[in-house]
Design a protein around this motif. Sequence first.
Motif, PDB file in Angstrom:
ATOM      1  N   PHE A   1       0.789  -1.110  -0.076  1.00 33.94           N
ATOM      2  CA  PHE A   1      -0.008   0.213  -0.119  1.00 33.94           C
ATOM      3  C   PHE A   1       1.017   1.174  -0.083  1.00 33.94           C
ATOM      4  O   PHE A   1       0.626   2.206  -0.915  1.00 33.94           O
ATOM      5  CB  PHE A   1      -0.888  -0.059   1.273  1.00 33.94           C
ATOM      6  N   ALA A   2       2.034   1.341   0.768  1.00 34.91           N
ATOM      7  CA  ALA A   2       2.672   2.314   0.862  1.00 34.91           C
ATOM      8  C   ALA A   2       3.308   2.932  -0.118  1.00 34.91           C
ATOM      9  O   ALA A   2       3.597   4.179  -0.567  1.00 34.91           O
ATOM     10  CB  ALA A   2       3.653   2.433   2.233  1.00 34.91           C
ATOM     11  N   SER A   3       3.761   1.768  -0.919  1.00 34.89           N
ATOM     12  CA  SER A   3       4.793   2.016  -2.181  1.00 34.89           C
ATOM     13  C   SER A   3       3.925   2.230  -3.468  1.00 34.89           C
ATOM     14  O   SER A   3       4.596   2.295  -4.587  1.00 34.89           O
ATOM     15  CB  SER A   3       5.634   0.686  -2.277  1.00 34.89           C
ATOM     16  N   ASP A   4       2.665   1.997  -3.342  1.00 40.79           N
ATOM     17  CA  ASP A   4       1.774   2.190  -4.608  1.00 40.79           C
ATOM     18  C   ASP A   4       1.749   3.432  -5.256  1.00 40.79           C
ATOM     19  O   ASP A   4       1.512   4.460  -4.415  1.00 40.79           O
ATOM     20  CB  ASP A   4       0.381   1.542  -4.310  1.00 40.79           C
ATOM     21  N   PRO A   5       2.128   3.555  -6.538  1.00 39.44           N
ATOM     22  CA  PRO A   5       1.908   5.304  -6.763  1.00 39.44           C
ATOM     23  C   PRO A   5       0.725   5.734  -6.845  1.00 39.44           C
ATOM     24  O   PRO A   5       0.539   7.070  -6.777  1.00 39.44           O
ATOM     25  CB  PRO A   5       2.159   4.788  -8.414  1.00 39.44           C
ATOM     26  N   ALA A   6      -0.477   4.976  -6.552  1.00 44.10           N
ATOM     27  CA  ALA A   6      -1.795   5.557  -6.497  1.00 44.10           C
ATOM     28  C   ALA A   6      -1.922   5.957  -4.904  1.00 44.10           C
ATOM     29  O   ALA A   6      -3.141   6.834  -4.494  1.00 44.10           O
ATOM     30  CB  ALA A   6      -2.824   4.397  -6.578  1.00 44.10           C
ATOM     31  N   THR A   7      -0.944   5.734  -3.947  1.00 44.49           N
ATOM     32  CA  THR A   7      -0.803   6.258  -2.484  1.00 44.49           C
ATOM     33  C   THR A   7      -0.584   7.532  -2.325  1.00 44.49           C
ATOM     34  O   THR A   7       0.550   7.713  -2.762  1.00 44.49           O
ATOM     35  CB  THR A   7      -0.243   5.418  -1.670  1.00 44.49           C
ATOM     36  N   ALA A   8      -1.584   8.409  -1.934  1.00 48.04           N
ATOM     37  CA  ALA A   8      -0.884   9.902  -2.196  1.00 48.04           C
ATOM     38  C   ALA A   8       0.045  10.339  -1.076  1.00 48.04           C
ATOM     39  O   ALA A   8       0.975  11.022  -1.550  1.00 48.04           O
ATOM     40  CB  ALA A   8      -2.156  10.739  -1.944  1.00 48.04           C
ATOM     41  N   TRP A   9       0.062   9.888   0.069  1.00 52.43           N
ATOM     42  CA  TRP A   9       0.924  10.377   1.344  1.00 52.43           C
ATOM     43  C   TRP A   9       0.851  12.098   1.073  1.00 52.43           C
ATOM     44  O   TRP A   9       2.129  12.452   0.994  1.00 52.43           O
ATOM     45  CB  TRP A   9       2.419   9.796   1.248  1.00 52.43           C
ATOM     46  N   PRO A  10      -0.034  12.767   1.184  1.00 50.00           N
ATOM     47  CA  PRO A  10      -0.186  14.182   1.068  1.00 50.00           C
ATOM     48  C   PRO A  10       0.778  14.658   2.181  1.00 50.00           C
ATOM     49  O   PRO A  10       1.315  15.934   1.974  1.00 50.00           O
ATOM     50  CB  PRO A  10      -1.407  14.651   1.158  1.00 50.00           C
ATOM     51  N   GLY A  11       0.984  14.263   3.239  1.00 52.08           N
ATOM     52  CA  GLY A  11       1.955  14.667   4.290  1.00 52.08           C
ATOM     53  C   GLY A  11       3.314  14.111   4.161  1.00 52.08           C
ATOM     54  O   GLY A  11       4.060  14.585   5.189  1.00 52.08           O
ATOM     55  N   ASN A  12       3.500  13.451   3.231  1.00 51.58           N
ATOM     56  CA  ASN A  12       4.849  12.690   3.114  1.00 51.58           C
ATOM     57  C   ASN A  12       5.255  11.882   4.175  1.00 51.58           C
ATOM     58  O   ASN A  12       4.398  11.300   4.732  1.00 51.58           O
ATOM     59  CB  ASN A  12       5.928  13.859   2.604  1.00 51.58           C
ATOM     60  N   PHE A  13       6.452  11.954   4.520  1.00 50.03           N
ATOM     61  CA  PHE A  13       7.056  11.281   5.650  1.00 50.03           C
ATOM     62  C   PHE A  13       6.410  11.324   6.964  1.00 50.03           C
ATOM     63  O   PHE A  13       6.602  10.721   7.882  1.00 50.03           O
ATOM     64  CB  PHE A  13       8.790  11.355   5.796  1.00 50.03           C
ATOM     65  N   ARG A  14       5.973  12.617   7.160  1.00 46.82           N
ATOM     66  CA  ARG A  14       5.259  13.013   8.557  1.00 46.82           C
ATOM     67  C   ARG A  14       4.029  12.193   8.545  1.00 46.82           C
ATOM     68  O   ARG A  14       3.675  11.839   9.689  1.00 46.82           O
ATOM     69  CB  ARG A  14       4.840  14.570   8.561  1.00 46.82           C
TER      70      ARG A  14
ATOM     71  N   GLY B   1      -9.037  11.601   1.510  1.00 44.40           N
ATOM     72  CA  GLY B   1     -10.277  12.251   0.423  1.00 44.40           C
ATOM     73  C   GLY B   1     -10.819  13.383   1.028  1.00 44.40           C
ATOM     74  O   GLY B   1     -11.249  14.295   0.203  1.00 44.40           O
ATOM     75  N   THR B   2     -11.234  13.386   2.465  1.00 41.00           N
ATOM     76  CA  THR B   2     -11.952  14.379   2.842  1.00 41.00           C
ATOM     77  C   THR B   2     -10.981  15.494   2.792  1.00 41.00           C
ATOM     78  O   THR B   2     -11.786  16.762   2.585  1.00 41.00           O
ATOM     79  CB  THR B   2     -12.211  14.216   4.440  1.00 41.00           C
ATOM     80  N   ALA B   3      -9.805  15.631   3.388  1.00 42.81           N
ATOM     81  CA  ALA B   3      -8.958  16.661   3.337  1.00 42.81           C
ATOM     82  C   ALA B   3      -8.883  17.441   1.743  1.00 42.81           C
ATOM     83  O   ALA B   3      -8.781  18.398   1.436  1.00 42.81           O
ATOM     84  CB  ALA B   3      -7.562  16.447   3.875  1.00 42.81           C
ATOM     85  N   THR B   4      -8.505  16.492   0.825  1.00 39.34           N
ATOM     86  CA  THR B   4      -8.541  16.799  -0.533  1.00 39.34           C
ATOM     87  C   THR B   4      -9.399  17.632  -1.104  1.00 39.34           C
ATOM     88  O   THR B   4      -9.296  18.492  -1.435  1.00 39.34           O
ATOM     89  CB  THR B   4      -7.635  15.542  -1.274  1.00 39.34           C
ATOM     90  N   SER B   5     -10.586  16.799  -0.817  1.00 41.67           N
ATOM     91  CA  SER B   5     -12.002  17.429  -1.390  1.00 41.67           C
ATOM     92  C   SER B   5     -12.043  19.003  -0.728  1.00 41.67           C
ATOM     93  O   SER B   5     -12.515  19.822  -1.423  1.00 41.67           O
ATOM     94  CB  SER B   5     -12.877  16.549  -1.020  1.00 41.67           C
ATOM     95  N   ASP B   6     -12.068  18.973   0.618  1.00 43.55           N
ATOM     96  CA  ASP B   6     -12.105  20.306   1.183  1.00 43.55           C
ATOM     97  C   ASP B   6     -11.160  21.522   0.861  1.00 43.55           C
ATOM     98  O   ASP B   6     -11.586  22.553   0.392  1.00 43.55           O
ATOM     99  CB  ASP B   6     -11.984  20.186   2.828  1.00 43.55           C
ATOM    100  N   ALA B   7      -9.931  20.954   0.589  1.00 46.12           N
ATOM    101  CA  ALA B   7      -9.047  21.825   0.234  1.00 46.12           C
ATOM    102  C   ALA B   7      -9.209  22.433  -1.432  1.00 46.12           C
ATOM    103  O   ALA B   7      -9.028  23.558  -1.829  1.00 46.12           O
ATOM    104  CB  ALA B   7      -7.456  21.376   0.131  1.00 46.12           C
ATOM    105  N   ASP B   8      -9.448  21.475  -2.049  1.00 46.64           N
ATOM    106  CA  ASP B   8      -9.940  21.917  -3.527  1.00 46.64           C
ATOM    107  C   ASP B   8     -11.137  22.577  -3.791  1.00 46.64           C
ATOM    108  O   ASP B   8     -11.257  23.855  -4.413  1.00 46.64           O
ATOM    109  CB  ASP B   8     -10.459  20.578  -4.399  1.00 46.64           C
ATOM    110  N   GLN B   9     -12.215  22.444  -2.992  1.00 51.88           N
ATOM    111  CA  GLN B   9     -13.100  23.250  -2.918  1.00 51.88           C
ATOM    112  C   GLN B   9     -13.039  24.652  -2.429  1.00 51.88           C
ATOM    113  O   GLN B   9     -13.391  25.707  -2.892  1.00 51.88           O
ATOM    114  CB  GLN B   9     -14.588  22.576  -2.176  1.00 51.88           C
ATOM    115  N   ARG B  10     -12.214  24.917  -1.296  1.00 50.02           N
ATOM    116  CA  ARG B  10     -11.795  25.975  -0.822  1.00 50.02           C
ATOM    117  C   ARG B  10     -11.153  26.941  -1.854  1.00 50.02           C
ATOM    118  O   ARG B  10     -11.338  27.973  -2.080  1.00 50.02           O
ATOM    119  CB  ARG B  10     -11.114  25.747   0.464  1.00 50.02           C
ATOM    120  N   LEU B  11     -10.153  26.282  -2.663  1.00 48.73           N
ATOM    121  CA  LEU B  11      -9.283  26.896  -3.395  1.00 48.73           C
ATOM    122  C   LEU B  11     -10.111  27.415  -4.516  1.00 48.73           C
ATOM    123  O   LEU B  11     -10.141  28.687  -5.032  1.00 48.73           O
ATOM    124  CB  LEU B  11      -8.352  26.140  -4.074  1.00 48.73           C
TER     125      LEU B  11
END
Length: 520
Positions: free
Chosen positions: A391-404, A439-449
């Motif tokens: 899961f962690a290595s899958d290119p589809a896994t976003a890890w928006p906060g990266n190593f944090r 999914g929730t965080a990305t959706s909210d950020a996109d809508q806000r932008l």
Amino acid sequence: MKNVVIGFLGTKLDMGRKRRWRPTPGLATNGQFHIDRLEILFDREYDRLAHRVRSEVEAASPGTEVLLRDFDLADPWDFQEVYGKLFDFARAYGFDEDRERYHVHLTTGTHVAQICWFLLTESRHIPARLIQTGPPGPGESAPRLDIIDLDLSRYNALQQRFDQLSRAYSDQLKGGIETRNAAYNALIDRIELVASASDEPILLLGETGTGKTELAERIHALKLDRRRVKGRMVHVNCATLRGPDAMAALFGQRRGHTGVAGSERNGLLREADGGVLFLDEVDELGLGEQAVLLHAIESGRFYPLGSDHEVSSRFRILSGASRDLRALGAAGAFRPDLLARLGMWSFRLPPMRERREDIEPNLAFELARAERQLGTRVGFNTDARARYLTFASDPATAWPGNFRDFGASVRRLCTLAPRGRITRSMVEEEIATLVTDWGTATSDADQRLVRDLLGEAAGDVDPFDVVQLAHVLRICRQSPSLSAAGRSLFAASRSRKSTQNDADRLRKYLARFGLAWGAL
């Protein structure tokens, strides 16, 4: 400031059988160079000669303290032995450059010892100047004393020791993680060279969670080891430097500013004196704060609030930013002169999605860290580990906060692990939690932008288009021009087009939503 000279006992020259001039006693009779402390390294076989030389120096220069240091060498012509023992001597020595000025006496000792002295002083493991003495010339009464500069580049055999040390410093910058990404390893090697050899500011760029703060702490530790700084690292979160308290936090204040007893404070710049000032999230600084900070950085002098007298503080600068400072400068949000000052050396830390091969060694690192924090050894069941790494290595896994994000995920698993074992079901539950949160965080950020730019018209945009439009808007804001943004967005399809007017394609796309480049 006291003058300290360190050198070997001259087992031939200091014996004085063939010539009247002897280099070590001659140091004390040079009228233009006073020595406060002379430290003589000698083999115990020559104990009687060492004590005789000490007596002569003390008689000729009563103000000179002479220390005899046992320094036995099985073979003084063996490079490995001589360098290794001198290296250990330097690491154990308590150099105090604020009170003492150090010199290495090269005239005595074998040629091998002279080469080793040179290498250790050049690398600043011994923060000293090199001096060489000689007999008085015709018509001179005092021995000669010269600062010398040897070219020892041909002695490449000893370079292996420095290469090993350089690798150790690079491992230190990586936190001991056995990273596999070639680009990242090359970046760390370059940072190690710069941090070891230069005192110029270093700017660390990268997305949130790429490890800028941890790397800054390791750079500070490296500079301490290389004796480029002596003080601590002061961490300044620039996002908090807003409002009336910002100046007091940076520059300090005197009681006269508020009239309230106990309101004095040194300020962060003063606290960093002799050490490192880490300007974290420097891209969040307001223009006013940028102006006053620039002057303090360049001059090293500033006025605490309520004071009529300047104070000085000398420190090294490290900075971290999540956004492109050059793009901010082009938009008028960041001062070009401050960027030029901070960005002498600029390094971009790659996000986790560009370092998939480093996920497994980082997992081992996080497990070891969790063990130290929890006091319990925790491990994965075989199937659970395989599932998590997939899961962690899958290119589809976003890890928006990266190593944090990654580190927090591993710590949650370790904390909840029954009897120190992470099971497959625990991994599946953690994966589901991550996917939902992202999914929730990305959706909210996109809508806000989109809402910030379109206002009420954002309500007319389909949810499907919101995701795409938000991505386009982010690329536009990170790009210096409409053409550059178009090239980035249409990189895959442009080769199949008969005309490659990316700027026009992007302009038409934005126009669908009533947007123009200037509005971004």
